[in-house]
Design a protein around this motif. Structure first.
Motif, PDB file in Angstrom:
ATOM      1  N   GLU A   4       0.847  -1.199   0.000  1.00 40.06           N
ATOM      2  CA  GLU A   4       0.000   0.000   0.000  1.00 40.06           C
ATOM      3  C   GLU A   4       0.875   1.238   0.000  1.00 40.06           C
ATOM      4  O   GLU A   4       1.985   1.229   0.533  1.00 40.06           O
ATOM      5  CB  GLU A   4      -0.891   0.022   1.248  1.00 40.06           C
ATOM      6  CG  GLU A   4      -1.974  -1.016   1.245  1.00 40.06           C
ATOM      7  CD  GLU A   4      -2.916  -0.843   2.434  1.00 40.06           C
ATOM      8  OE1 GLU A   4      -3.104   0.297   2.886  1.00 40.06           O
ATOM      9  OE2 GLU A   4      -3.450  -1.864   2.879  1.00 40.06           O
ATOM     10  N   TYR A   5       0.361   2.312  -0.582  1.00 45.36           N
ATOM     11  CA  TYR A   5       1.062   3.595  -0.600  1.00 45.36           C
ATOM     12  C   TYR A   5       0.170   4.647   0.029  1.00 45.36           C
ATOM     13  O   TYR A   5      -1.058   4.607  -0.089  1.00 45.36           O
ATOM     14  CB  TYR A   5       1.400   4.004  -2.037  1.00 45.36           C
ATOM     15  CG  TYR A   5       2.482   3.152  -2.653  1.00 45.36           C
ATOM     16  CD1 TYR A   5       3.806   3.524  -2.556  1.00 45.36           C
ATOM     17  CD2 TYR A   5       2.166   1.974  -3.321  1.00 45.36           C
ATOM     18  CE1 TYR A   5       4.808   2.746  -3.115  1.00 45.36           C
ATOM     19  CE2 TYR A   5       3.154   1.193  -3.881  1.00 45.36           C
ATOM     20  CZ  TYR A   5       4.478   1.589  -3.778  1.00 45.36           C
ATOM     21  OH  TYR A   5       5.473   0.819  -4.331  1.00 45.36           O
ATOM     22  N   ASP A   6       0.789   5.614   0.703  1.00 45.22           N
ATOM     23  CA  ASP A   6       0.049   6.685   1.371  1.00 45.22           C
ATOM     24  C   ASP A   6       0.096   7.940   0.487  1.00 45.22           C
ATOM     25  O   ASP A   6       1.143   8.527   0.289  1.00 45.22           O
ATOM     26  CB  ASP A   6       0.673   6.971   2.734  1.00 45.22           C
ATOM     27  CG  ASP A   6      -0.067   8.042   3.497  1.00 45.22           C
ATOM     28  OD1 ASP A   6      -1.186   8.414   3.085  1.00 45.22           O
ATOM     29  OD2 ASP A   6       0.477   8.533   4.498  1.00 45.22           O
ATOM     30  N   THR A   8      -1.881  10.694   1.115  1.00 44.26           N
ATOM     31  CA  THR A   8      -2.590  11.758   1.824  1.00 44.26           C
ATOM     32  C   THR A   8      -1.945  13.122   1.625  1.00 44.26           C
ATOM     33  O   THR A   8      -2.637  14.138   1.636  1.00 44.26           O
ATOM     34  CB  THR A   8      -2.687  11.447   3.331  1.00 44.26           C
ATOM     35  OG1 THR A   8      -1.376  11.211   3.846  1.00 44.26           O
ATOM     36  CG2 THR A   8      -3.586  10.272   3.592  1.00 44.26           C
TER      37      THR A   8
END
Length: 69
Positions: A4-6, A8
Motif C-alpha cells: 500500500e502507498y500513502d 494523503t
C-alpha cells in the motif's frame, strides 16, 4: 514494492487538465496547406499551430461570422 502507498500528502498534477484529446475532423486541403506552409515558416508542427490558433480563439471567445450563400 509496497503493498500500500500513502497519498494523503500528494499534490494534484497541475498539467492534468491540459491533456490533449485526439479527434477526427474534416478540413479542406487548401486550409491544411495554408497551415502547413505557415508552420514551416515558424518552425513548429502544423497540428500544433492549428491547436494554438483554436485555443486562442476559444480563450478570446471569438465567434465566427459566416454568411451562407
Amino acid at each position: 514494492m509496497r503493498e500500500e502507498y500513502d497519498f494523503t500528502n500528494s499534490v494534484k498534477n497541475p498539467y492534468a487538465k491540459k491533456v490533449k484529446k485526439q479527434i477526427s475532423i474534416k478540413i479542406e486541403e487548401d486550409t491544411i496547406d495554408y497551415f502547413k506552409d505557415l508552420a514551416s515558416k515558424i518552425g513548429i508542427p502544423y497540428q500544433n499551430l492549428i491547436n494554438s490558433y483554436l485555443t486562442d480563439c476559444a480563450m478570446k471567445h471569438i465567434e465566427p461570422k459566416l454568411k451562407w450563400v
